[in-house]
Design an enzyme around this catalytic site. Sequence first.
Site, PDB file in Angstrom:
ATOM      1  N   TYR A 267       0.828  -1.203   0.000  1.00  0.00           N
ATOM      2  CA  TYR A 267       0.000   0.000   0.000  1.00  0.00           C
ATOM      3  C   TYR A 267       0.863   1.254   0.000  1.00  0.00           C
ATOM      4  O   TYR A 267       1.868   1.305   0.693  1.00  0.00           O
ATOM      5  CB  TYR A 267      -0.916   0.024   1.237  1.00  0.00           C
TER       6      TYR A 267
ATOM      7  N   TRP B  57       1.335   5.647  -1.736  1.00  0.00           N
ATOM      8  CA  TRP B  57       1.134   6.601  -2.831  1.00  0.00           C
ATOM      9  C   TRP B  57       2.239   6.578  -3.863  1.00  0.00           C
ATOM     10  O   TRP B  57       2.061   7.097  -4.958  1.00  0.00           O
ATOM     11  CB  TRP B  57       0.972   8.005  -2.266  1.00  0.00           C
TER      12      TRP B  57
HETATM   13  N1  LIG Z   1      -2.556   8.901  11.989  1.00  0.00           N
HETATM   14  C1  LIG Z   1      -2.887   8.934  10.705  1.00  0.00           C
HETATM   15  N2  LIG Z   1      -2.339   8.057   9.848  1.00  0.00           N
HETATM   16  C2  LIG Z   1      -2.654   8.092   8.548  1.00  0.00           C
HETATM   17  C3  LIG Z   1      -3.569   9.040   8.039  1.00  0.00           C
HETATM   18  C4  LIG Z   1      -4.164   9.951   8.962  1.00  0.00           C
HETATM   19  O1  LIG Z   1      -5.001  10.801   8.601  1.00  0.00           O
HETATM   20  N3  LIG Z   1      -3.777   9.878  10.277  1.00  0.00           N
HETATM   21  N4  LIG Z   1      -3.884   9.053   6.713  1.00  0.00           N
HETATM   22  C5  LIG Z   1      -3.750   7.803   5.987  1.00  0.00           C
HETATM   23  C6  LIG Z   1      -3.865   7.999   4.541  1.00  0.00           C
HETATM   24  S1  LIG Z   1      -5.302   8.721   3.995  1.00  0.00           S
HETATM   25  C7  LIG Z   1      -2.919   7.590   3.652  1.00  0.00           C
HETATM   26  S2  LIG Z   1      -3.265   7.667   1.973  1.00  0.00           S
HETATM   27  C8  LIG Z   1      -1.641   6.999   4.098  1.00  0.00           C
HETATM   28  C9  LIG Z   1      -0.433   7.392   3.246  1.00  0.00           C
HETATM   29  O2  LIG Z   1       0.606   6.499   3.467  1.00  0.00           O
HETATM   30  P1  LIG Z   1       1.723   6.199   2.371  1.00  0.00           P
HETATM   31  O3  LIG Z   1       1.157   6.282   1.001  1.00  0.00           O
HETATM   32  O4  LIG Z   1       2.391   4.922   2.742  1.00  0.00           O
HETATM   33  O5  LIG Z   1       2.711   7.431   2.603  1.00  0.00           O
HETATM   34  P2  LIG Z   1       3.858   8.051   1.697  1.00  0.00           P
HETATM   35  O6  LIG Z   1       4.721   8.840   2.605  1.00  0.00           O
HETATM   36  O7  LIG Z   1       3.254   8.767   0.534  1.00  0.00           O
HETATM   37  O8  LIG Z   1       4.667   6.779   1.211  1.00  0.00           O
HETATM   38  C10 LIG Z   1       5.145   6.620  -0.064  1.00  0.00           C
HETATM   39  C11 LIG Z   1       6.545   5.995  -0.014  1.00  0.00           C
HETATM   40  O9  LIG Z   1       6.926   5.629  -1.342  1.00  0.00           O
HETATM   41  C12 LIG Z   1       8.243   6.074  -1.613  1.00  0.00           C
HETATM   42  N5  LIG Z   1       8.307   6.325  -3.059  1.00  0.00           N
HETATM   43  C13 LIG Z   1       7.994   7.457  -3.732  1.00  0.00           C
HETATM   44  N6  LIG Z   1       8.140   7.272  -5.048  1.00  0.00           N
HETATM   45  C14 LIG Z   1       8.549   5.998  -5.230  1.00  0.00           C
HETATM   46  C15 LIG Z   1       8.874   5.229  -6.388  1.00  0.00           C
HETATM   47  O10 LIG Z   1       8.814   5.683  -7.515  1.00  0.00           O
HETATM   48  N7  LIG Z   1       9.262   3.932  -6.156  1.00  0.00           N
HETATM   49  C16 LIG Z   1       9.358   3.403  -4.905  1.00  0.00           C
HETATM   50  N8  LIG Z   1       9.728   2.132  -4.786  1.00  0.00           N
HETATM   51  N9  LIG Z   1       9.061   4.127  -3.803  1.00  0.00           N
HETATM   52  C17 LIG Z   1       8.666   5.402  -3.973  1.00  0.00           C
HETATM   53  C18 LIG Z   1       8.428   7.291  -0.756  1.00  0.00           C
HETATM   54  O11 LIG Z   1       9.802   7.519  -0.482  1.00  0.00           O
HETATM   55  C19 LIG Z   1       7.599   6.942   0.491  1.00  0.00           C
HETATM   56  O12 LIG Z   1       8.371   6.293   1.466  1.00  0.00           O
HETATM   57  O13 LIG Z   1      -1.407   7.357   5.465  1.00  0.00           O
HETATM   58  C20 LIG Z   1      -2.498   7.000   6.324  1.00  0.00           C
HETATM   59  N10 LIG Z   1      -2.099   7.178   7.704  1.00  0.00           N
HETATM   60  N1  LIG Z   2      -0.835  18.693   1.624  1.00  0.00           N
HETATM   61  C1  LIG Z   2      -1.335  17.445   1.609  1.00  0.00           C
HETATM   62  N2  LIG Z   2      -2.577  17.215   1.120  1.00  0.00           N
HETATM   63  C2  LIG Z   2      -3.086  15.974   1.157  1.00  0.00           C
HETATM   64  C3  LIG Z   2      -2.352  14.859   1.639  1.00  0.00           C
HETATM   65  C4  LIG Z   2      -1.043  15.127   2.160  1.00  0.00           C
HETATM   66  O1  LIG Z   2      -0.349  14.225   2.645  1.00  0.00           O
HETATM   67  N3  LIG Z   2      -0.577  16.418   2.130  1.00  0.00           N
HETATM   68  N4  LIG Z   2      -2.895  13.603   1.638  1.00  0.00           N
HETATM   69  C5  LIG Z   2      -4.029  13.340   0.733  1.00  0.00           C
HETATM   70  C6  LIG Z   2      -4.747  12.111   1.093  1.00  0.00           C
HETATM   71  S1  LIG Z   2      -3.991  10.619   0.767  1.00  0.00           S
HETATM   72  C7  LIG Z   2      -6.012  12.095   1.571  1.00  0.00           C
HETATM   73  S2  LIG Z   2      -6.818  10.626   1.817  1.00  0.00           S
HETATM   74  C8  LIG Z   2      -6.734  13.354   1.836  1.00  0.00           C
HETATM   75  C9  LIG Z   2      -7.459  13.258   3.172  1.00  0.00           C
HETATM   76  O2  LIG Z   2      -8.378  14.253   3.298  1.00  0.00           O
HETATM   77  P1  LIG Z   2      -9.092  14.446   4.726  1.00  0.00           P
HETATM   78  O3  LIG Z   2      -9.382  13.137   5.323  1.00  0.00           O
HETATM   79  O4  LIG Z   2     -10.221  15.369   4.509  1.00  0.00           O
HETATM   80  O5  LIG Z   2      -7.882  15.155   5.489  1.00  0.00           O
HETATM   81  P2  LIG Z   2      -7.402  15.333   6.990  1.00  0.00           P
HETATM   82  O6  LIG Z   2      -6.315  16.354   6.872  1.00  0.00           O
HETATM   83  O7  LIG Z   2      -7.102  14.058   7.638  1.00  0.00           O
HETATM   84  O8  LIG Z   2      -8.645  15.949   7.732  1.00  0.00           O
HETATM   85  C10 LIG Z   2      -9.213  17.197   7.357  1.00  0.00           C
HETATM   86  C11 LIG Z   2      -9.733  17.865   8.602  1.00  0.00           C
HETATM   87  O9  LIG Z   2     -10.796  17.129   9.177  1.00  0.00           O
HETATM   88  C12 LIG Z   2     -10.915  17.550  10.528  1.00  0.00           C
HETATM   89  N5  LIG Z   2     -11.422  16.442  11.309  1.00  0.00           N
HETATM   90  C13 LIG Z   2     -10.758  15.374  11.802  1.00  0.00           C
HETATM   91  N6  LIG Z   2     -11.597  14.563  12.469  1.00  0.00           N
HETATM   92  C14 LIG Z   2     -12.816  15.134  12.396  1.00  0.00           C
HETATM   93  C15 LIG Z   2     -14.109  14.780  12.900  1.00  0.00           C
HETATM   94  O10 LIG Z   2     -14.322  13.759  13.540  1.00  0.00           O
HETATM   95  N7  LIG Z   2     -15.146  15.625  12.601  1.00  0.00           N
HETATM   96  C16 LIG Z   2     -14.979  16.767  11.882  1.00  0.00           C
HETATM   97  N8  LIG Z   2     -16.051  17.496  11.629  1.00  0.00           N
HETATM   98  N9  LIG Z   2     -13.769  17.126  11.429  1.00  0.00           N
HETATM   99  C17 LIG Z   2     -12.715  16.321  11.666  1.00  0.00           C
HETATM  100  C18 LIG Z   2      -9.529  17.962  10.988  1.00  0.00           C
HETATM  101  O11 LIG Z   2      -9.573  19.227  11.628  1.00  0.00           O
HETATM  102  C19 LIG Z   2      -8.709  17.951   9.706  1.00  0.00           C
HETATM  103  O12 LIG Z   2      -7.867  19.067   9.548  1.00  0.00           O
HETATM  104  O13 LIG Z   2      -5.832  14.447   1.860  1.00  0.00           O
HETATM  105  C20 LIG Z   2      -5.016  14.504   0.705  1.00  0.00           C
HETATM  106  N10 LIG Z   2      -4.353  15.775   0.690  1.00  0.00           N
HETATM  107 MO   LIG Z   3      -5.162   8.898   1.689  1.00  0.00          MO
END
Ligand SMILES: Nc1nc2c(c(=O)[nH]1)N[C@H]1C(S)=C(S)[C@@H](COP(=O)(O)OP(=O)(O)OC[C@H]3O[C@@H](n4cnc5c(=O)[nH]c(N)nc54)[C@H](O)[C@@H]3O)O[C@H]1N2
Ligand SMILES: Nc1nc2c(c(=O)[nH]1)N[C@H]1C(S)=C(S)[C@@H](COP(=O)(O)OP(=O)(O)OC[C@H]3O[C@@H](n4cnc5c(=O)[nH]c(N)nc54)[C@H](O)[C@@H]3O)O[C@H]1N2
Ligand SMILES: [Mo]
Length: 743
Positions: free
Chosen positions: A74, A76
């Site tokens: 899993y 990005w």
């Molecule tokens: N507490 C908490 N945890 C969360 C979340 C949260 O809201 N709160 N959000 C969750 C969500 S929505 C998501 S999507 C995940 C994201 O979690 P991940 O998608 O696992 O996070 P990234 O840091 O984007 O990891 C991508 C990795 O791929 C590597 N990489 C980049 N390009 C390449 C490439 O071309 N080849 C290879 N082999 N590697 C590459 C980068 O160096 C990096 O280590 O985290 C989740 N975890």
């Molecule tokens: N710059 C940047 N942008 C990103 C990403 C990143 O790593 N960096 N990751 C991307 C990814 S993979 C994803 S999935 C999306 C995620 O998109 P979201 O899930 O919408 O993003 P979050 O930043 O986790 O949360 C947005 C806001 O929701 C509020 N929140 C948290 N819990 C609750 C709740 O229980 N109730 C309410 N009402 N509000 C709450 C928090 O204040 C938080 O700032 O973002 C994407 N956008």
């Molecule tokens: Mo995500």
Amino acid sequence: MYGALPEIVDHATRVRTPVVRESYLREGIGSKRTGRGAESFVRVSWDRALDIVAAELERVRREHGNDAIFAGSYGWASAGRVNHPRTLLRRLLNLHGGFTDHVLDYSRAAAMVIVPHVVGSEDPVGVKLTSWDSIIEHTQLILSFGGMAPKNFQIDSGGMGVHRANDWMRGVRAAGIEVVYASPMRSDISDLLTASWLPIRPNTDTAMMLGMAHTLYTEELHDRDFLSHYCVGFDIFAQYLTGESDGIAKSPEWAASICEIEAGVIRNLARHAASRRTMIALAYSLQRGDHGEQPIWMGITLAAMLGQIGLPGGGFGVGYGSMGTKGMRRAPAAVRSIPTGNNPTGRFIPVSRIADMLLSPGEAYDFNGKRYAYPDIHLLLWGGGNPFHHHQDLNKLLRAWQKPDTIVVQEIFWTPVARHADVVLPTCSTLERDDVGAGWWDNVVYAMKQAIPPLNESRSDYAIAAALAERLGYGAAFTEGRDEIGWARFLYEQLTEELAKQQVIMPDLDRFWQDGRSVLPETPPFVLFEDFRRDPKANPLQTPSGKIEIFSSTIAGFGYADCPGHATWLEPLEWLGSTQAHRHPLHLISNQPAARLHSQLDPSTLSLAQKIQSREPLWINPADAARRGIGEGDLLLIRNDRGSCLAGAHITDAIRPGVVQLATGAWYDPDEAGRVGTLDKHGNPNVLTFDKGTSKLAQGPSAHSLLVEVERWDRPAPAVTAHEPPAIIDRESPDGAATRAKM
Ligand SMILES: Nc1nc2c(c(=O)[nH]1)N[C@H]1C(S)=C(S)[C@@H](COP(=O)(O)OP(=O)(O)OC[C@H]3O[C@@H](n4cnc5c(=O)[nH]c(N)nc54)[C@H](O)[C@@H]3O)O[C@H]1N2
Ligand SMILES: Nc1nc2c(c(=O)[nH]1)N[C@H]1C(S)=C(S)[C@@H](COP(=O)(O)OP(=O)(O)OC[C@H]3O[C@@H](n4cnc5c(=O)[nH]c(N)nc54)[C@H](O)[C@@H]3O)O[C@H]1N2
Ligand SMILES: [Mo]
């Protein structure tokens, strides 16, 4: 974030050569697994590294079966459709006879399972939303739960060719649309809007929406016609709403005691929404919490009571603002992935159950109406993701991480997942290879041209997978005679053929490559469920009833206490109203970082610039800070029963009292490497989060539901070392040959 990759492409944390963990190289799978994350690595040749991985793939298949290989991988990764590690690993391992895969994602797992039960389609979960054009033209009130945080709409998966969201925000403003958002953080909405902030307690949106629903119902403001023609089960839900079924009326006063938004505000908001065209926008964040299915189901229920689903600018959508293309007019076709073939084992886990799987092989678990058993994993392969970023309760993950015999990681940098591997294969970045890039939802396809040759000994993900396939005897089947450019051509031409069928003529590949990008037309403004609304008999929903299931007999039939047959207020395991709050009185929001994509490029200036004393900033309300004697810029200890980390204090009234925020993405930096339970020096919130499925229905991650305590850290501060490479021994172990024989 432009410029961050060129800046650090040859940073000290770059993985330069293939390496193997020291004792693993000597002792093979009998080596001490607690050494993962703590031991030095030994430099080996590519041949040696690939031989080790290929031999393990053969051995584990022979001794334990294909499903003992976990290669869900899993994450990005980067833009680039050819060098997409998860796709390549799946293609490789399907040729190998299969593996254990995963389903769903960390972003929107709970929504992706509940929404199809309720409306028969995944489209409302950010896939195909009512477009912003329709909103700007028709909506009068945007009622947002979780906000539309501008920090989040800078990106989208696979990249974005055009940044549109600020224009949408300007359009909303110019149209005079009222915006009300419920969120614990004021910064969750664009400054381009004049929006009203309702500082809700985290994880209580379901209660607030129930309070609104109660007002609509008791004041007869609900659309009875819509509910009877387009929905099933409202009568059962209404019994819950009034308290007839459980003795508790879900009145605004009841809701206010849970969500801490005044009853009068809730009541007026319900009346207001009923009197105008209202779009209910539900952020992904809402459902990334314990019982995350409920706020989504309740949001749909509330929209159904307002009776505007399928009307221009009305209804609901999940994910507006959560990413940059949500609500755009999508292109008529998208670039596909390289075909992966089918997985002969058919085995998978819901993605965020990885630690449970590793810790409890054979154990039964529920998922969306079925019962499964966790496979017994011996070999784990990862590329393009960082479980030490994305998974919850990292101390539990560390324990689970000791289970597999072998862990192989393809990485560009010495990220925490690379540090905790046995074999690390150095991968080149997007700057070092040719590829075709395209967002999954976007309308721009771009030529990603190699800017510099692969640095050090790194190879592309494609080259690595192809070399492994070759060793395992199915090289030709893997490549089909194509190199990377050949696959880029294949994907682009597949797209142009698909578009040609829709009378859209694209430039040929050479022209595309020369121009650097191709722009696909956008489809006309779209209204979600417009067809269904127009003629529900001719265009039924893909639900058992063909209608919106406010009560779902299917879900009720599963008999899950943590996800009953209609939207229900269920207390999260940890929240500000729980008894746990006496010991850990602050709710921690671990949201997406403003200056990074997750953990990517954390050592870049952009990411470092926002740190405080080299740690991730913790946002805390002035009242909470004063009570603890915390000043701006102080070093803090954040702790609960699962773990602890350091952070830097940022005091701001942009966060409501009782809530603190620590964004995700600081590279996990254990004070004592490899030891379970040690302090994280850098500020990774996942040492504090709990690892629990949202419910038996979706088993999604519950990252946004947890309590902590915060105090000033007055002791000497341990240095952050996450951005330094591990110790690497620049020679092969003399008894390496014997090691290989043993494996
Ligand atoms: N507490 C908490 N945890 C969360 C979340 C949260 O809201 N709160 N959000 C969750 C969500 S929505 C998501 S999507 C995940 C994201 O979690 P991940 O998608 O696992 O996070 P990234 O840091 O984007 O990891 C991508 C990795 O791929 C590597 N990489 C980049 N390009 C390449 C490439 O071309 N080849 C290879 N082999 N590697 C590459 C980068 O160096 C990096 O280590 O985290 C989740 N975890
Ligand atoms: N710059 C940047 N942008 C990103 C990403 C990143 O790593 N960096 N990751 C991307 C990814 S993979 C994803 S999935 C999306 C995620 O998109 P979201 O899930 O919408 O993003 P979050 O930043 O986790 O949360 C947005 C806001 O929701 C509020 N929140 C948290 N819990 C609750 C709740 O229980 N109730 C309410 N009402 N509000 C709450 C928090 O204040 C938080 O700032 O973002 C994407 N956008
Ligand atoms: Mo995500």
